[in-house]
Design an enzyme around this catalytic site. Structure first.
Site, PDB file in Angstrom:
ATOM      1  N   SER A 168      38.727  66.014  42.692  1.00  0.00           N
ATOM      2  CA  SER A 168      37.467  65.374  42.321  1.00  0.00           C
ATOM      3  C   SER A 168      37.144  64.304  43.359  1.00  0.00           C
ATOM      4  CB  SER A 168      37.560  64.747  40.928  1.00  0.00           C
ATOM      5  OG  SER A 168      38.391  63.607  41.006  1.00  0.00           O
ATOM      6  N   LYS A 169      35.990  63.709  43.187  1.00  0.00           N
ATOM      7  CA  LYS A 169      35.476  62.741  44.150  1.00  0.00           C
ATOM      8  C   LYS A 169      36.494  61.637  44.480  1.00  0.00           C
ATOM      9  CE  LYS A 169      32.401  61.726  46.852  1.00  0.00           C
ATOM     10  NZ  LYS A 169      32.295  62.628  47.980  1.00  0.00           N
TER      11      LYS A 169
END
Ligand code: GLU
Length: 484
Positions: A250-251
């Protein structure tokens, strides 16, 4: 073996595809999927196709398609023919749904949304499976109302649907856990499941390599293949990429989009190498060329557990590629990075200045901006601007040293060893370390304190430029940082 099979005319040539949904940027995981498909096809003399799955009109944007195309192009993953738009093929999808109705493998379902919801509620209340069983499955067509309908697959009620997945092994799903999924909605639009199958069939796809988030879809798509009597492509569902902590990427793990990696200055060749190793292995080989990957890549080497994105490894692989790439390829890679960083491409003169410098300064550079930074001295022109920190080395004693050095350099044969002994002799005669000479030389030649080896810089610059830069520094005289 597979290569031989592809060219003997017996086995149909391999056709793979990359089928991204254009709803954002080119995700690093999708890029890896594209790479695996490209390697698999191209390594076998096959075709690699691109299909933009743009059926979700509300979420698909032309910018996202553009980002996908440019990401693939940067990565060097060329596709055969035109990219196919899935949305454009909707009439063909609908045609297949109607054929399925005609052959009896699908049926018209007139159940309304409310009726379906009510049936589910009732099943829930009675503790039964909430899979919707349409009352229209076995209805006499004569009883069909003149009303909108969806088309549903007539899924087998017993037995199991099996996928022989190259990576996951044999995956089976009990048919009583699959509902009669909709293939054509009551507004006439095809569902994603139908579109993927029809497109893969029509495009002649022989191997599907994609993320294992599609494994369940594979079973449901198998129903459509069976209904149409089509051969199902070989399937390889690959584990998704995880972050360094083992959690789904994820980010917060860092860059997700390919464009960010371009902007960070990784060469595409290094990125192909690193992405190939994310979930696939060939023995202990970590650093390899695209040619080797093409030769080696096979679905057998894909692991069952998720690979972890590791920036240290990526930096290492990138450094190894930078250290061994052809100079022209490095210059092109630098331009691709500059473009991503909104910098003008290198001019002819800059390329010419960099070309001899790169082989000497590239070892130790991890990314292209580091490399350019190391080669800074070759790109600047006289008089070299000296930064305040470097200027400190140009004190009166340094002036004296440079004055001593100049005639010796003028007469020395311009070879690294000779230059080193000239400097070494001067240092010895003055009872100082070589470092005392290096400081003023760095300042004179590069205007900085952190530079490649002084002798490497001299070799790149040549006698005239070296002497001219030293002369400039001496003419300016001792620089007193802070003085105007
Ligand atoms: N469009 C799907 C996605 O972006 C891929 C579908 C497929 O590969 O079958 O996840």
């Amino acid at each position: 073996m597979v290569n031989a099979a592809a060219s003997d005319g017996q086995t149909p040539p391999v056709v793979t595809r990359f089928a991204p949904s254009p709803t954002g940027f080119l995700h690093i995981g999708s890029a890896r999927t594209a790479l695996f498909n490209w390697l698999y096809a191209r390594g076998r003399g096959g075709r690699f196709l691109l299909r933009i799955e743009d059926t979700d009109l509300a979420r698909s944007t032309p910018e996202a398609t553009e980002a996908i195309l440019s990401g693939l192009t940067w990565l060097g993953l060329d596709w055969d023919g035109e990219a196919v738009s899935q949305a454009d093929r909707a009439p063909r999808h609908a045609e297949i749904a109607r054929q399925m109705v005609e052959s009896g493998t699908a049926y018209k379902c007139f159940a309304t949304r409310e009726e379906i919801e009510a049936a589910r509620e009732a099943a829930r209340a009675q503790g039964r499976s909430t899979l919707f069983r349409s009352p229209w499955r076995d209805a006499d067509p004569a009883s069909h109302p003149d009303a909108p309908y969806a088309i549903r697959v007539r899924a087998p009620l017993e037995g199991e649907t099996v996928i022989e997945d190259t990576v996951q092994g044999r995956v089976s799903i009990r048919n009583d856990q699959l509902d009669d999924m909709i293939v054509l909605r009551s507004d006439g639009t095809p569902t994603y499941m139908l579109a993927v199958v029809v497109d893969d069939h029509d495009m002649g796809v022989t191997h599907v390599i994609r993320g294992d988030d599609h494994l369940n879809n594979a079973a449901r798509q198998g129903l459509i293949y069976a209904a149409m009597g089509w051969d199902q492509p070989a399937m390889a569902h690959i584990p998704l990429i995880h972050g360094e902590d083992g959690k789904k990427l994820s980010k917060r793990h860092g860059a997700l989009g390919v464009a960010e990696y371009v902007a960070m200055g990784y060469p595409a060749a290094a990125m192909r190498n690193y992405l190939a190793r994310l979930g696939w292995s060939h023995g202990d080989d970590e650093v390899f060329s695209t040619g080797q990957a093409l030769e080696w890549f096979d679905t057998d080497g894909i692991g069952k557990s998720p690979a972890r994105l590791d920036f240290k490894k990526l930096d290492h692989v990138s450094g190894q590629h930078i250290a061994s790439m052809e100079t022209d390829d490095l210059l092109d890679a630098i331009d691709a990075w500059r473009d991503a960083a909104d910098l003008a491409p290198l001019t002819r003169a800059e390329r010419d200045a960099l070309a001899p410098a790169l082989p000497l300064v590239r070892s130790g550079a991890r990314r292209l901006p580091d490399l350019l930074d190391r080669a800074h001295f070759a790109m600047v022109s006289r008089p070299v601007e000296v930064d305040p920190k470097a200027a400190k080395a140009l004190d009166p004693a340094a002036m004296d040293l440079l004055a001593d050095l100049t005639p010796q350099l003028r007469n020395a044969s311009w070879e690294r060893d000779t230059l080193e002994s000239v400097a070494g002799a001067i240092a010895a005669s003055r009872g100082i370390g070589l470092g005392k000479i290096a400081g003023p030389m760095r300042a004179a030649l590069a205007g900085r304190t952190a530079t490649p080896s002084v002798f490497d810089m001299m070799m790149v610059l040549g006698r005239n430029e070296t002497l001219a830069r030293i002369d400039d520094a001496m003419k300016t005289g001792p620089l007193r940082p802070g003085a105007a």
